[in-house]
Design an enzyme around this catalytic site. Structure first.
Site, PDB file in Angstrom:
ATOM      1  CG  ASN A  94      29.995  23.733  52.302  1.00 49.49           C
ATOM      2  OD1 ASN A  94      29.855  23.097  51.255  1.00 49.49           O
ATOM      3  ND2 ASN A  94      29.801  23.208  53.489  1.00 49.49           N
ATOM      4  CG  HIS A 138      31.623  16.506  60.664  1.00 43.39           C
ATOM      5  ND1 HIS A 138      32.129  15.640  59.726  1.00 43.39           N
ATOM      6  CD2 HIS A 138      30.808  17.345  59.986  1.00 43.39           C
ATOM      7  CE1 HIS A 138      31.648  15.947  58.538  1.00 43.39           C
ATOM      8  NE2 HIS A 138      30.846  16.963  58.664  1.00 43.39           N
ATOM      9  CD1 TRP A 181      35.720  29.471  68.257  1.00 41.53           C
ATOM     10  CD2 TRP A 181      37.871  28.963  68.584  1.00 41.53           C
ATOM     11  NE1 TRP A 181      35.986  29.621  69.592  1.00 41.53           N
ATOM     12  CE2 TRP A 181      37.306  29.308  69.830  1.00 41.53           C
ATOM     13  CE3 TRP A 181      39.220  28.584  68.557  1.00 41.53           C
ATOM     14  CZ2 TRP A 181      38.030  29.302  71.013  1.00 41.53           C
ATOM     15  CZ3 TRP A 181      39.943  28.589  69.735  1.00 41.53           C
ATOM     16  CH2 TRP A 181      39.355  28.947  70.946  1.00 41.53           C
ATOM     17  CG  HIS A 235      28.231  28.687  58.840  1.00 40.83           C
ATOM     18  ND1 HIS A 235      27.176  28.114  58.183  1.00 40.83           N
ATOM     19  CD2 HIS A 235      29.175  27.723  58.974  1.00 40.83           C
ATOM     20  CE1 HIS A 235      27.452  26.849  57.935  1.00 40.83           C
ATOM     21  NE2 HIS A 235      28.658  26.581  58.402  1.00 40.83           N
ATOM     22  CB  THR A 261      34.777  20.470  54.016  1.00 39.50           C
ATOM     23  OG1 THR A 261      33.528  19.829  53.772  1.00 39.50           O
ATOM     24  CG2 THR A 261      35.387  20.886  52.699  1.00 39.50           C
ATOM     25  N   GLY A 262      36.984  20.908  56.224  1.00 37.57           N
ATOM     26  CA  GLY A 262      38.189  21.621  56.627  1.00 37.57           C
ATOM     27  C   GLY A 262      39.372  20.701  56.827  1.00 37.57           C
TER      28      GLY A 262
END
Ligand SMILES: *[C@@H]1O[C@H](CO)[C@@H](O)[C@H](O)[C@H]1NC(C)=O
Ligand SMILES: *[C@@H]1O[C@H](CO)[C@@H](O)[C@H](O)[C@H]1NC(C)=O
Ligand SMILES: *[C@@H]1O[C@H](CO)[C@@H](O)[C@H](O)[C@H]1NC(C)=O
Ligand SMILES: *[C@@H]1O[C@H](CO)[C@@H](O)[C@H](O)[C@H]1NC(C)=O
Ligand SMILES: *[C@@H]1O[C@H](CO)[C@@H](O)[C@H](O)[C@H]1NC(C)=O
Ligand SMILES: *[C@@H]1O[C@H](CO)[C@@H](O)[C@H](O)[C@H]1NC(C)=O
Length: 344
Positions: free
Chosen positions: A154, A315, A285, A299, A264-265
């Site tokens: 991102n 998610h 994490w 973030h 996305t991770g």
């Protein structure tokens, strides 16, 4: 800390293009996704469209012949003739099919890669850098930069945080929502310039844009495409297709992990298993406190607050994390959730 980048992120296995979107996602789930993407993806997407209108004749098993077609050519003639005599165009259906495809702009067409930027590549070690605040004060920058391929999420800023997150970027994802959240939807020159600077700093990296997944996404993607072309920005664009989402979800499902919508991770990790020998994860994490019970920012670079298990979130980050932790314990990947050892 989003398991790194989150958001509406769906996409494609071979970092390629898919520009057909389907109203009914489940229709394509039964398709095999082993194709190499590009034109092949389009072709099979078209096939699956066809199958929508003609389910009785769908041939899932390539090696068998279409169920409704009789062996004898006599009977083929016989079957088609009466049908064609009362054939009439189904306008409703034609429009429905057209609506489930999308128009591709000239800009997007120019930026579509002809082959996957990762085709045939294999790297000894890869870093996937999530965006969790757990990275702050980790001094992981040098260790991250030492990997042969570094994936970020991102369009997270690096310069101001390089000591903890490093600078090297070989692939960075960009959900269209980032344009809104981090660049004020480019309301004026100031923000356009900011985005431009960030894109310029990518210096030849792969910019991976899950473009067709969220409402309002297309327009923002077009803005970015326009900037890239107009200013001759040196990035290699990739636009994953929806098929990646299904492939990834299917992959985890076979491992008994029920992921609603991968972050996305997790997409990046799954992708990386195809071209990385060893995978190291940083900044993953999904918890509000670190291992020493200190608060952790969602973030590392902004003040976004987020419920890791909130109803609103599509998610299931803690679930993903658990799966990754198991893989860490088994030695398949390495998770770093604190300071880096060799920190200088
Ligand atoms: C596919 O077709 C082949 C040949 O007809 C058959 O042997 C095989 O069992 C079929 N596989 C499936 C999954 O139907
Ligand atoms: C129709 O089938 C017969 C055998 O069943 C074959 O000899 C003939 O060439 C076929 N004709 C066409 C037009 O395919
Ligand atoms: C035409 O397509 C519509 C939408 O798929 C379908 O509901 C309808 O039954 C079709 N009409 C005919 C005559 O097949
Ligand atoms: C694609 O373009 C055609 C012609 O410009 C237009 O009629 C149609 O609505 C567009 N379709 C979509 C999905 O935007
Ligand atoms: C652009 O918009 C921001 C607010 O989003 C404002 O602070 C800034 O002064 C504006 N810049 C120009 C050049 O108008
Ligand atoms: C951009 O990339 C090239 C080649 O990969 C490298 O030589 C150059 O130093 C990079 N420039 C910056 C500003 O990172």
């Amino acid at each position: 800390m989003p398991l790194p980048c989150r958001g509406w992120t769906l996409a494609l296995l071979t970092l390629l293009v898919g520009f057909l979107i389907f109203a009914d996602i489940s229709e394509i789930e039964e398709e095999e996704s082993g194709s190499s993407g590009g034109r092949g993806t389009i072709r099979s997407a078209v096939n699956s469209l066809h199958s929508k209108s003609n389910r009785a004749e769908v041939v899932i098993n390539d090696s068998s012949s279409p169920a409704v077609v009789d062996r004898s050519n006599e009977s083929i003639k016989h079957n088609i003739k009466p049908a064609s005599s009362k054939w009439s165009h189904n306008q409703t259906l034609s429009l429905k099919i057209r609506d489930s495809t999308m128009n591709v702009s000239q800009n997007l067409y120019e930026l579509l890669p002809r082959t996957s930027p990762l085709k045939g590549k294999q790297f000894p070690t890869c870093a996937i850098v999530g965006n969790s605040g757990v990275l702050l004060h980790s001094s992981c920058g040098p260790e991250i930069d030492a990997h042969s391929f570094v994936i970020r999420c991102n369009l997270a800023p690096v310069q101001e945080y390089s000591q903890d997150v490093g600078m090297k970027t070989d692939l960075v994802t960009m959900n269209p929502s980032v344009i809104q959240r981090a660049f004020e939807d480019l309301v004026n020159e100031t923000w356009r310039e900011k985005l431009l600077q960030r894109l310029h700093s990518l210096n030849g990296s792969i910019l991976w844009i899950p473009a067709f997944m969220a409402k309002g996404g297309k327009e923002r993607v077009e803005w970015v495409n326009e900037l890239i072309l107009k200013h001759h920005i040196n990035v290699r664009t990739a636009y994953p297709s929806l098929r990646l989402l299904h492939a990834v979800r299917g992959y985890w499902l076979t491992n008994k992990v029920h992921i609603k919508r991968p972050t996305t991770g997790l997409l990046m990790y799954t992708l990386a298993t195809r071209f990385c020998n060893r995978i190291y994860l940083y900044g993953f994490w999904p918890f509000p406190l670190d291992q020493n019970q200190n608060p952790v920012k969602y973030h590392y670079y902004d003040s976004l607050k987020y419920g890791y298990t909130s109803q609103a979130s599509p998610h299931t980050m803690p679930l993903e994390f658990k799966a990754l932790k198991t893989l860490h314990q088994q030695g398949a990947l390495k998770l770093t959730v604190g300071e880096c050892d060799g920190a200088t």
